[in-house]
Design an enzyme around this catalytic site. Structure first.
Site, PDB file in Angstrom:
ATOM      1  N   SER A 137      20.228  14.433  -4.058  1.00 44.46           N
ATOM      2  CA  SER A 137      19.815  14.851  -2.869  1.00 44.46           C
ATOM      3  C   SER A 137      18.335  14.634  -3.250  1.00 44.46           C
ATOM      4  O   SER A 137      17.979  15.009  -4.535  1.00 44.46           O
ATOM      5  CB  SER A 137      19.905  16.024  -2.263  1.00 44.46           C
ATOM      6  OG  SER A 137      19.279  16.470  -1.301  1.00 44.46           O
ATOM      7  N   TYR A 150      21.978  25.717  -2.821  1.00 47.68           N
ATOM      8  CA  TYR A 150      22.244  24.116  -2.704  1.00 47.68           C
ATOM      9  C   TYR A 150      21.296  23.195  -3.728  1.00 47.68           C
ATOM     10  O   TYR A 150      21.958  22.349  -4.285  1.00 47.68           O
ATOM     11  CB  TYR A 150      22.068  23.860  -1.424  1.00 47.68           C
ATOM     12  CG  TYR A 150      22.335  22.439  -1.182  1.00 47.68           C
ATOM     13  CD1 TYR A 150      23.531  21.713  -1.249  1.00 47.68           C
ATOM     14  CD2 TYR A 150      21.014  21.767  -0.634  1.00 47.68           C
ATOM     15  CE1 TYR A 150      23.662  20.335  -1.125  1.00 47.68           C
ATOM     16  CE2 TYR A 150      21.313  20.361  -0.562  1.00 47.68           C
ATOM     17  CZ  TYR A 150      22.726  19.592  -0.729  1.00 47.68           C
ATOM     18  OH  TYR A 150      22.603  18.081  -0.519  1.00 47.68           O
TER      19      TYR A 150
HETATM   20  N1  LIG Z   1      23.560  14.206   4.928  1.00 49.98           N
HETATM   21  C1  LIG Z   1      22.390  14.400   4.498  1.00 49.98           C
HETATM   22  O1  LIG Z   1      21.246  14.665   4.950  1.00 49.98           O
HETATM   23  C2  LIG Z   1      22.595  14.496   2.935  1.00 49.98           C
HETATM   24  C3  LIG Z   1      21.023  14.539   2.270  1.00 49.98           C
HETATM   25  C4  LIG Z   1      21.242  14.745   0.720  1.00 49.98           C
HETATM   26  C5  LIG Z   1      22.276  14.662   0.142  1.00 49.98           C
HETATM   27  N2  LIG Z   1      23.414  14.690   0.790  1.00 49.98           N
HETATM   28  C6  LIG Z   1      24.721  14.616  -0.079  1.00 49.98           C
HETATM   29  O2  LIG Z   1      25.598  13.570   0.440  1.00 49.98           O
HETATM   30  C7  LIG Z   1      26.778  13.889   0.188  1.00 49.98           C
HETATM   31  C8  LIG Z   1      27.972  13.565   1.263  1.00 49.98           C
HETATM   32  O3  LIG Z   1      27.528  14.186   2.272  1.00 49.98           O
HETATM   33  P1  LIG Z   1      27.648  13.723   3.776  1.00 49.98           P
HETATM   34  O4  LIG Z   1      26.165  13.722   4.272  1.00 49.98           O
HETATM   35  O5  LIG Z   1      28.151  12.428   3.752  1.00 49.98           O
HETATM   36  O6  LIG Z   1      28.298  14.695   4.565  1.00 49.98           O
HETATM   37  P2  LIG Z   1      29.829  14.995   5.049  1.00 49.98           P
HETATM   38  O7  LIG Z   1      30.105  14.049   6.127  1.00 49.98           O
HETATM   39  O8  LIG Z   1      30.148  16.100   5.556  1.00 49.98           O
HETATM   40  O9  LIG Z   1      30.784  14.483   3.931  1.00 49.98           O
HETATM   41  C9  LIG Z   1      31.013  15.369   2.863  1.00 49.98           C
HETATM   42  C10 LIG Z   1      32.273  15.000   2.165  1.00 49.98           C
HETATM   43  O10 LIG Z   1      32.514  15.687   0.992  1.00 49.98           O
HETATM   44  C11 LIG Z   1      33.930  15.995   1.163  1.00 49.98           C
HETATM   45  N3  LIG Z   1      34.227  17.535   0.709  1.00 49.98           N
HETATM   46  C12 LIG Z   1      33.805  18.583   0.996  1.00 49.98           C
HETATM   47  N4  LIG Z   1      34.253  19.531   0.431  1.00 49.98           N
HETATM   48  C13 LIG Z   1      35.182  19.123  -0.478  1.00 49.98           C
HETATM   49  C14 LIG Z   1      36.052  19.772  -1.262  1.00 49.98           C
HETATM   50  N5  LIG Z   1      36.348  21.277  -1.344  1.00 49.98           N
HETATM   51  N6  LIG Z   1      36.987  19.019  -1.488  1.00 49.98           N
HETATM   52  C15 LIG Z   1      37.095  17.789  -1.393  1.00 49.98           C
HETATM   53  N7  LIG Z   1      36.278  16.988  -0.841  1.00 49.98           N
HETATM   54  C16 LIG Z   1      35.409  17.687  -0.299  1.00 49.98           C
HETATM   55  C17 LIG Z   1      34.151  16.122   2.567  1.00 49.98           C
HETATM   56  O11 LIG Z   1      35.792  15.817   2.834  1.00 49.98           O
HETATM   57  P3  LIG Z   1      36.719  17.186   3.458  1.00 49.98           P
HETATM   58  O12 LIG Z   1      35.926  18.122   4.167  1.00 49.98           O
HETATM   59  O13 LIG Z   1      37.502  16.189   3.840  1.00 49.98           O
HETATM   60  O14 LIG Z   1      37.296  17.639   1.960  1.00 49.98           O
HETATM   61  C18 LIG Z   1      33.460  14.932   3.016  1.00 49.98           C
HETATM   62  O15 LIG Z   1      34.205  13.739   2.967  1.00 49.98           O
HETATM   63  C19 LIG Z   1      27.113  15.256  -0.336  1.00 49.98           C
HETATM   64  O16 LIG Z   1      26.967  15.424  -1.635  1.00 49.98           O
HETATM   65  C20 LIG Z   1      25.617  15.724   0.180  1.00 49.98           C
HETATM   66  O17 LIG Z   1      25.190  16.863  -0.609  1.00 49.98           O
HETATM   67  C21 LIG Z   1      23.557  14.568   2.145  1.00 49.98           C
END
Ligand SMILES: NC(=O)c1ccc[n+]([C@@H]2O[C@H](COP(=O)([O-])OP(=O)(O)OC[C@H]3O[C@@H](n4cnc5c(N)ncnc54)[C@H](OP(=O)(O)O)[C@@H]3O)[C@@H](O)[C@H]2O)c1
Length: 285
Positions: A137, A150
């Site tokens: 991130s 975080y």
């Molecule tokens: N969106 C942003 O603004 C942003 C910015 C910087 C970094 N990121 C990073 O990008 C990555 C993906 O996030 P996203 O934005 O795509 O959010 P998202 O749509 O909420 O996706 C998160 C994914 O992680 C999985 N996950 C969460 N807890 C889990 C657990 N206990 N076991 C297994 N899988 C789990 C969820 O699947 P289930 O709930 O089905 O388990 C989901 O598929 C993350 O690492 C996040 O920190 C996002």
């Protein structure tokens, strides 16, 4: 090296960045192993896109993580491409984040990433080939107030990624960090639900801190469009397919501005910049 037909493991593939990455890798001919807790979502995805196999895992449960890693280590064809993407955020001032909740977040964002990587590395070393993409991130390089734990998980991901890149380069394995800025996924809603109602449970002392910073950060989003997860998925796939991927990629709303300022300002200068951005510079309570 021909990549079509290779096995790619994508964690957090049930929504957002992971889901888009799984779809794009499958379109490039990878056999995609898509892991997450919400099997209904994964099964639906596998029904829509050829080449995706769902795997059920809860990374917050160390026993389930271990079972998953044994399964991965035993694949008949080793994983060539690992996308460590699963993760979530907790919000709150330090006093409002329980140690138990922070440990669970570290378990998912950091220890699961480490353990899944360990499960894939023997196969990659044997092939003398592989690509590992760790979704960090912009908060891997600085910390927003109200989001310290975080950011600590993502700083940990950055450190692990940096060391790993140099450790395993001799085996022909490439390691890439991705630093998204704000991206429109379920991330925000999940963060809110994992955090709960901060204003209802915090000490009254913190109310102005949350309200002031909430207003300042909210105003940054006025009139801007937050990009969707395809932006990051495209970069991940570009890195995977590249003959010489960069060590780090960043993209997404505000990533350029925040990361450039973090790189160019000294610690005091960046503290002042972020205090101003978050409306907390002149707050006295
Ligand atoms: N969106 C942003 O603004 C942003 C910015 C910087 C970094 N990121 C990073 O990008 C990555 C993906 O996030 P996203 O934005 O795509 O959010 P998202 O749509 O909420 O996706 C998160 C994914 O992680 C999985 N996950 C969460 N807890 C889990 C657990 N206990 N076991 C297994 N899988 C789990 C969820 O699947 P289930 O709930 O089905 O388990 C989901 O598929 C993350 O690492 C996040 O920190 C996002």
């Amino acid at each position: 090296m021909e990549k079509a037909g290779q096995v790619a493991l994508v964690t957090g593939a049930s929504s957002g960045i992971g889901r888009e990455t799984a779809i794009m890798l499958a379109a490039k001919g990878f056999k995609v192993m898509a892991a997450a807790r919400r099997m209904d979502r994964l099964v639906e995805l596998a029904g829509q896109v050829e080449g995706i196999t769902p795997i059920d895992v809860d990374f917050s449960d160390p026993d389930d993580l271990e079972k998953f890693c044994q399964h991965v280590a035993g694949f008949s064809e080793p994983v060539s491409v690992l996308i460590n993407n699963a993760g979530y955020s907790l919000r709150g001032a330090l006093e409002d984040v329980s140690i138990e909740a922070a440990k669970r977040m570290f378990q998912v964002n950091v220890f699961a990433l480490m353990r899944v990587t360990q499960a894939c590395l023997p196969g990659m070393r044997k092939m003398r080939e592989g690509t590992i993409v760790n979704v960090s991130s912009m908060a891997g390089k600085f910390a927003f107030p109200g989001s310290g734990p975080y950011a600590a998980t993502k700083h940990a991901v950055e450190a692990i990624t940096d060391a790993l890149r140099i450790e395993i380069r001799p085996f022909g394995i490439r390691v890439v960090a991705i630093r998204p800025g704000f991206i429109a996924t379920e991330f925000n809603d999940v963060g809110n639900s994992m955090t709960g109602d901060l204003l209802a449970r915090t000490d009254p002392d913190y109310k102005s801190v949350y309200e002031t910073s909430g207003k300042a950060v909210g105003s940054m989003f006025a009139g801007v469009t937050v990009p969707g997860p395809e932006l990051i998925a495209n970069i991940i796939v570009e890195a995977v397919l590249s003959d010489s991927p960069k060590a780090v990629y960043h993209a997404g709303l505000f990533s350029e501005e925040f990361l450039e300022n973090r790189a160019s300002l000294d610690d005091e200068g960046f503290d002042e910049y972020l205090s101003e951005k978050t409306g907390l510079k002149d707050l006295k309570l």
